[in-house]
Design an enzyme around this catalytic site. Sequence first.
Site, short mmCIF file in Angstrom:
data_model
loop_
_atom_site.label_atom_id
_atom_site.label_comp_id
_atom_site.label_asym_id
_atom_site.label_seq_id
_atom_site.Cartn_x
_atom_site.Cartn_y
_atom_site.Cartn_z
CD GLU A 136 -3.92 -5.42 4.17
OE1 GLU A 136 -4.79 -4.57 4.48
OE2 GLU A 136 -2.71 -5.24 4.35
CD GLU A 148 -3.06 -0.85 2.26
OE1 GLU A 148 -2.93 0.07 3.06
OE2 GLU A 148 -4.00 -1.65 2.30
C1 FCB Z 1 -4.60 -1.68 5.48
C2 FCB Z 1 -3.22 -2.01 6.02
C3 FCB Z 1 -3.22 -3.07 7.08
C4 FCB Z 1 -4.40 -2.93 8.00
C5 FCB Z 1 -5.69 -2.80 7.24
C6 FCB Z 1 -6.92 -2.70 8.10
O1 FCB Z 1 -4.60 -0.39 4.96
O2 FCB Z 1 -2.38 -2.48 4.98
O3 FCB Z 1 -1.99 -3.03 7.72
O4 FCB Z 1 -4.19 -1.88 8.86
O5 FCB Z 1 -5.63 -1.68 6.41
#
Ligand code: FCB
Length: 469
Positions: A353, A170
């Site tokens: 994620e 990210e």
């Molecule tokens: C993302 C992050 C991760 C976590 C999630 C909820 O932006 O990569 O580390 O905090 O959000």
Amino acid sequence: MATRTAKAAWPKDFLWGVSTAAFQVEGAGRVDGRGQSIWDFRCTQPGKVADAGSGEVACDHYHRYEEDVALIRSLGVDAYRFSIAWPRVLPQGRGRVNEAGLDFYERLVDRLLENGVQPWACLYHWDLPQALENLGGWTARDSAGWYADYAALVARRLGDRVRHWATFNEFSVFTLFGYAMDWCAPGLMDRTANLRAIHHLNLAHGCGVDVLRDLVPDAFIGAIHNRQVVRPCTPSEADRAAAAMLDAHWNLAFPEPQLRATYPELLAEAIDPWVRSGDMAQISRRIDWIGLNHYGPIFAKSDPSTIWGFAWGDAPPDSPVRPEIGWPIFPDAFRDELLELTRRYKLPVYVTENGMGSRDAPDDKGVVHDPRRIAYLETYTSAMRDAIAAGADVRGYFVWSLLDSFEWGSGYTNPFGIIHVDFETLKRTPKDSARWYTKFVAAAKKGASEAGATKRTPARSASTKKGAR
Ligand code: FCB
């Protein structure tokens, strides 16, 4: 969403996993020679982290990784995505190597492999060594070289066992939040620093790809991007302009140069002073997969008092949101994003994620019921299956997160784990969602194998198959 479950089987080799990140779970902040990161420093600053939380102990994954690997195995998933803490292996960010830190990652990887779990290693999940920040951090062009040396050290040590690598997690989140909004370390609010960091991170990514390609046999290399559609809060021209600028930062500033060798129009001129000859070729090295982190759409409004003229707005009043943090729940936006990624970049996509923050404590029998997380995961995985049916080249999915953990500025107040962690005792308790995910993955695998060889939908073009595992 029971009706959706009756849809076509998942592709045969679809990969199921769980994710964590070093600073969020490892703890052992001052153990075995680990150096300090910009997040250790941020945690000492009053008011930056909810309830003055820190990563000092976190889930103590550093000492409890064997128990955690056993939990991962019990879920029946294929893969574990984790990150390496740069200051644990190079306490000052460069120079002296901390062997004890490298040993930890070797032990973790060996344990995963012994348990039949594929390690997916991410080289950077926001924890720059503070010593490098003191030299300018990502605003310094030298950072690309520091990162390449660090990547080489880790690749030399783990590359014989780890094939799946991500250069960064990210980019856009920690750059925007860290250099323009003071929501992440290093907590600057400086337009020039923001622009320089964008370019140097892109360069570091490209240098990292070269290093991994050279040092890891048969490496499968990707980068993880957080992409979410940005919608203006109102149809006003000002809000639409704000949404376009936020979109350029959030969704385009990293994937476009890395995958198309160009900066988005709204930022190109401002970044140009730092771009040297040959940079765009270095940045856009071929990669094998793209990681998508996705939670829900973003609503933007105009705010001329901010560095970039935008601010986060609220979702429309009738939108479904997560009660604790107000993040909107729009599975269709996830489906559309998966299709858009395939269309735009033509690389296999791994959802690295996706998940739900909600506070659910053990009841008097010690059982943790988290129906909202289950409902979220059901609808989002269903939207992912819709995307695949419509031609999106999605190859895997990792739930965020394996464990409740340190959630950056929210400290420990926004737990995402499918496994509950009691931060007093560090006891792990699988939640209902862990049992749901175990069954879900088992059924998905059974369905996929019964369906026999994967029948790719006609919408999936031949070009999207390159880089297949
Ligand atoms: C993302 C992050 C991760 C976590 C999630 C909820 O932006 O990569 O580390 O905090 O959000």
